[in-house]
Enzyme design. Sequence first.
Site, short mmCIF file in Angstrom:
data_model
loop_
_atom_site.label_atom_id
_atom_site.label_comp_id
_atom_site.label_asym_id
_atom_site.label_seq_id
_atom_site.Cartn_x
_atom_site.Cartn_y
_atom_site.Cartn_z
N LYS A 35 0.82 -1.22 0.00
CA LYS A 35 0.00 0.00 0.00
C LYS A 35 0.85 1.28 0.00
O LYS A 35 0.51 2.25 -0.68
CB LYS A 35 -0.97 0.00 1.18
N THR A 36 1.97 1.28 0.75
CA THR A 36 2.80 2.49 0.80
C THR A 36 3.35 2.80 -0.58
O THR A 36 3.39 3.96 -1.01
CB THR A 36 3.96 2.32 1.81
N ASP A 221 -3.63 7.53 4.91
CA ASP A 221 -3.11 6.17 5.08
C ASP A 221 -3.66 5.58 6.39
O ASP A 221 -4.00 6.34 7.31
CB ASP A 221 -1.58 6.22 5.12
N GLU A 222 -3.74 4.26 6.47
CA GLU A 222 -4.22 3.57 7.69
C GLU A 222 -5.59 4.11 8.13
O GLU A 222 -5.83 4.39 9.29
CB GLU A 222 -3.20 3.72 8.84
N GLN A 252 -7.23 -5.03 9.85
CA GLN A 252 -6.13 -4.68 10.74
C GLN A 252 -6.48 -3.50 11.66
O GLN A 252 -5.59 -2.82 12.16
CB GLN A 252 -4.87 -4.35 9.93
N ARG A 614 2.41 -11.12 10.34
CA ARG A 614 3.78 -10.59 10.47
C ARG A 614 4.79 -11.60 9.95
O ARG A 614 5.95 -11.25 9.71
CB ARG A 614 4.13 -10.29 11.95
#
Length: 667
Positions: A35-36, A221-222, A252, A614
Site C-alpha cells: 500500500k505504501t 493512510d491507515e 487490521q 507478520r
Amino acid sequence: MNPRQLVDSLNPSQRDAATTKSGPMLVLAGAGTGKTRVITTRMALMIAGGVTPERILSVTFTNKASKEMAERLRSMSGKRMKSKPQISTFHALCVKILRQEIEALGYRKNFTIIDRGDQESIAREVLRKIRVQEAALKPGDLLGIISRWKSASIRPGDAGDHAEDDREFLASMAYRKYCDQLRSRNSVDFDDPLLLTDQLFAQHPDALRRQQDNFDFVQIDEYQDTNQLQFRVIQALVEPHQNLCVVGDDDQSIYGWRGAEVKHILSFQQHYPEAKIVRLEDNYRCTEEILAVANRLVGFNKERHRKVLRSTKKGIEPVRYEKFPDETLEAERVVMEINYLINQRDKQPNDFAILFRTNEQPRAFESELRRRKLPYVILGSQSFFDRKEIRDLIAYIRIIAYPKDETSLLRIINTPARGIGTTTIEHIMTRAVSEGVPFFEAAERAASKGKLAAKAKAAVDHFGHKLIAWRKQFSEGTGSLADKLRKLIDELHYMREIEKLYSQPAQQQIRRESVEQLIASLDDYSRRARQPKLQEFLDEIALNDRNEFGDGTKKELEQNAVKLLTIHSAKGLEFPRVYLVGMEEGLLPHKRSVEATEKEIEEERRLAYVGVTRAQESLTMTFAETRKKWGRSQKTVPSRFLFEMRGDHENDPQNVSNPAAPNNPAR
C-alpha cells in the site's frame, strides 16, 4: 523513474489505484500488499502529470510513516523537488493549522504542547483541588478517561452525561479544571490539536475556508485507525472538491481501545456514494500456508469488507500449533528451537520474533534467552521520550524556547543540583501563584521582603542569568541547533550527572547513548526543516505517536537479535520466523474482551490476524495447558482462534493437540 516505468512496476489493482486521481476512492489494502508503494506512486504520478506538489496533502499516523513516504517519493522523482506535498501525521497537520488560526479560540499562537509527565502533574493537582483521593481515581486513569472523551469529541460540559460509573463521574468534574489549567498556561495536550481544529472548523467558517483552499487532493493512510475527530476534520477539509483517497485494511483495525472506529472504513461508501473501491489482494510477504490460516481466521468476523489475500510466495514449512504443559516449558522449548536453528541451521537471530498479547508474558522467554546466551531486545517497552535523561534535556530546550513554561522550569531548576532546594522552590511557587506573577519575579519579591535567604536568592539569580545566556546562544544565527544542544549539555555537566545517578557502567552507557540519540534527532530535524526552530522540533517530539517507536528502538530493530514485542507493537513490521505465544482464552482473546461484546471479540480476532500476517516464511503458535496466576497454577483453555484457523472451530477447546511436526527440535 519516469511515469511509464512507475505504472509498469505495479500489478493491475495497484495500477488502478495509483492512476485514479480525482473523486473519492477507497483502497482496501490487505497485509503485505504494497500500500505504501501505491499511495507514494500515486503522488509521484500526480506531480508528473502537472499537479502542484503543495496542493497535495498526504496524512499518515506516525512520523516514521511520514518520513518513509517522503523518502520514497524523493527516490521515485529522481531529483530534488523544488516544492513538496505536505506529508504529515494528523496531529502535525492540526498543529500547523492551529499555529495559524488558534487565536480565534482564545489561545496565543505560541502555545506549548505538554508531554505526558506534565499532564500527570496537572491531573494530580486538579484531583487534589477537588479533594479526590488516588484510591478513587489515579492521575493516569483520569488522563485515560479524558483522552477517550476528547477522541470522541466530548467536551467538559457534556462529560457528566457520558459518565458510566462513579469513577467517570469524578473524572467529569476534574475534566473542566484540567482544561482550565491547560488554557491558563497557554498549553495543549496530545489530544487537543484535533479537538481544537474540529472546534475551529465548526465555529469559524472563514478559518475553515482558508484551510480548504490549501489543498486540491487529500489522501489518508491507515484509514481503519481514524477516530471520530480525525474523520470529521478530514471530511470538513475535502468538502469543496471531495478528492479524497483513503487507504487501509479493516481487518487490521486494532486500536479501538484508543478511539479508532472501524466503522469509518466500513461505511466510506455511505458518506461518499460515488466512491470507487479498489482491492489490493496480492500479498508479497507471507507464504501460501500462512495466508490460508490468516484468511480462514479473519473470515469469522461479520463486520468487514470481503477480500481474500493471495500469496505470491510458495511455502516450505507448514503452520504449526504447539501445546506445552506450562508457560515455563513453553518458553524453554521455543527458545531451544531458536537456539537450534541459529547454531545448527545457520539462521540469524534477527530472523526471529516472539509476539505476545500482554506485557507480562515475555519474562519467561527473557530468562531462557539469557540462559542460552542468545542476543535479544524487547521492543516498545518504554518510549525513548519517557526516559529521565531525555525528559530533563527536553525540559531545558522547552524553557529556552518558551520562557514562561514553568512546568519545565520546575523540572530542571535543580537538575543537576545547583543549590536550589525543595523548600526554596515551594516557597517561591506559593508566592507566584498567590500573587499571579512569574517564578523569577516572585523570587525577587520574596527576597525584598526578607523571606528568601541570600544564598538561595543568589542561586536562583545565577540560574536565571544562565537561562538568558542559553536563549541568546540558541537564537544566534551561527552554528547548528544540534551543536548548540551539545554545548548546553557540556555546560550542564550532564554526563557527570548520569554517572552520579547510575552506578552500573552498562546503565551509564545506555543513558549516554540516549543523550546522543536526542542530539542526532535534533540534527535530523534540522536537515529536514527549511528554517529549523526549537519550537517546531518540540512540536515534532510532542506529537510522536504514543505507540510509535523512537530513534532508539529503530536501532534496536536493526540489531541482529531476537525480537520480543506485543502484537500491537508489531503492526507494520515483518519477520521471517514468528512465534505467536500464549494462544489461550483470557490472553488472546484478552480476558476483558471475552467478558465483553462480540464487537470486542472481533477486534481481538483482528489482532490475532495482525500477529499471523507478520510472518514471512515460518509461523508457530503456542499455548500452555496451565499458567501461573497469583502464584498458583491454573488450567487454561486454548484460544478459540486456534480452532478457527485450523478449521475445526466447532470442536471442544480441550481437543487441541499438536499436529505432526517432523524434525522439530523443540520436542
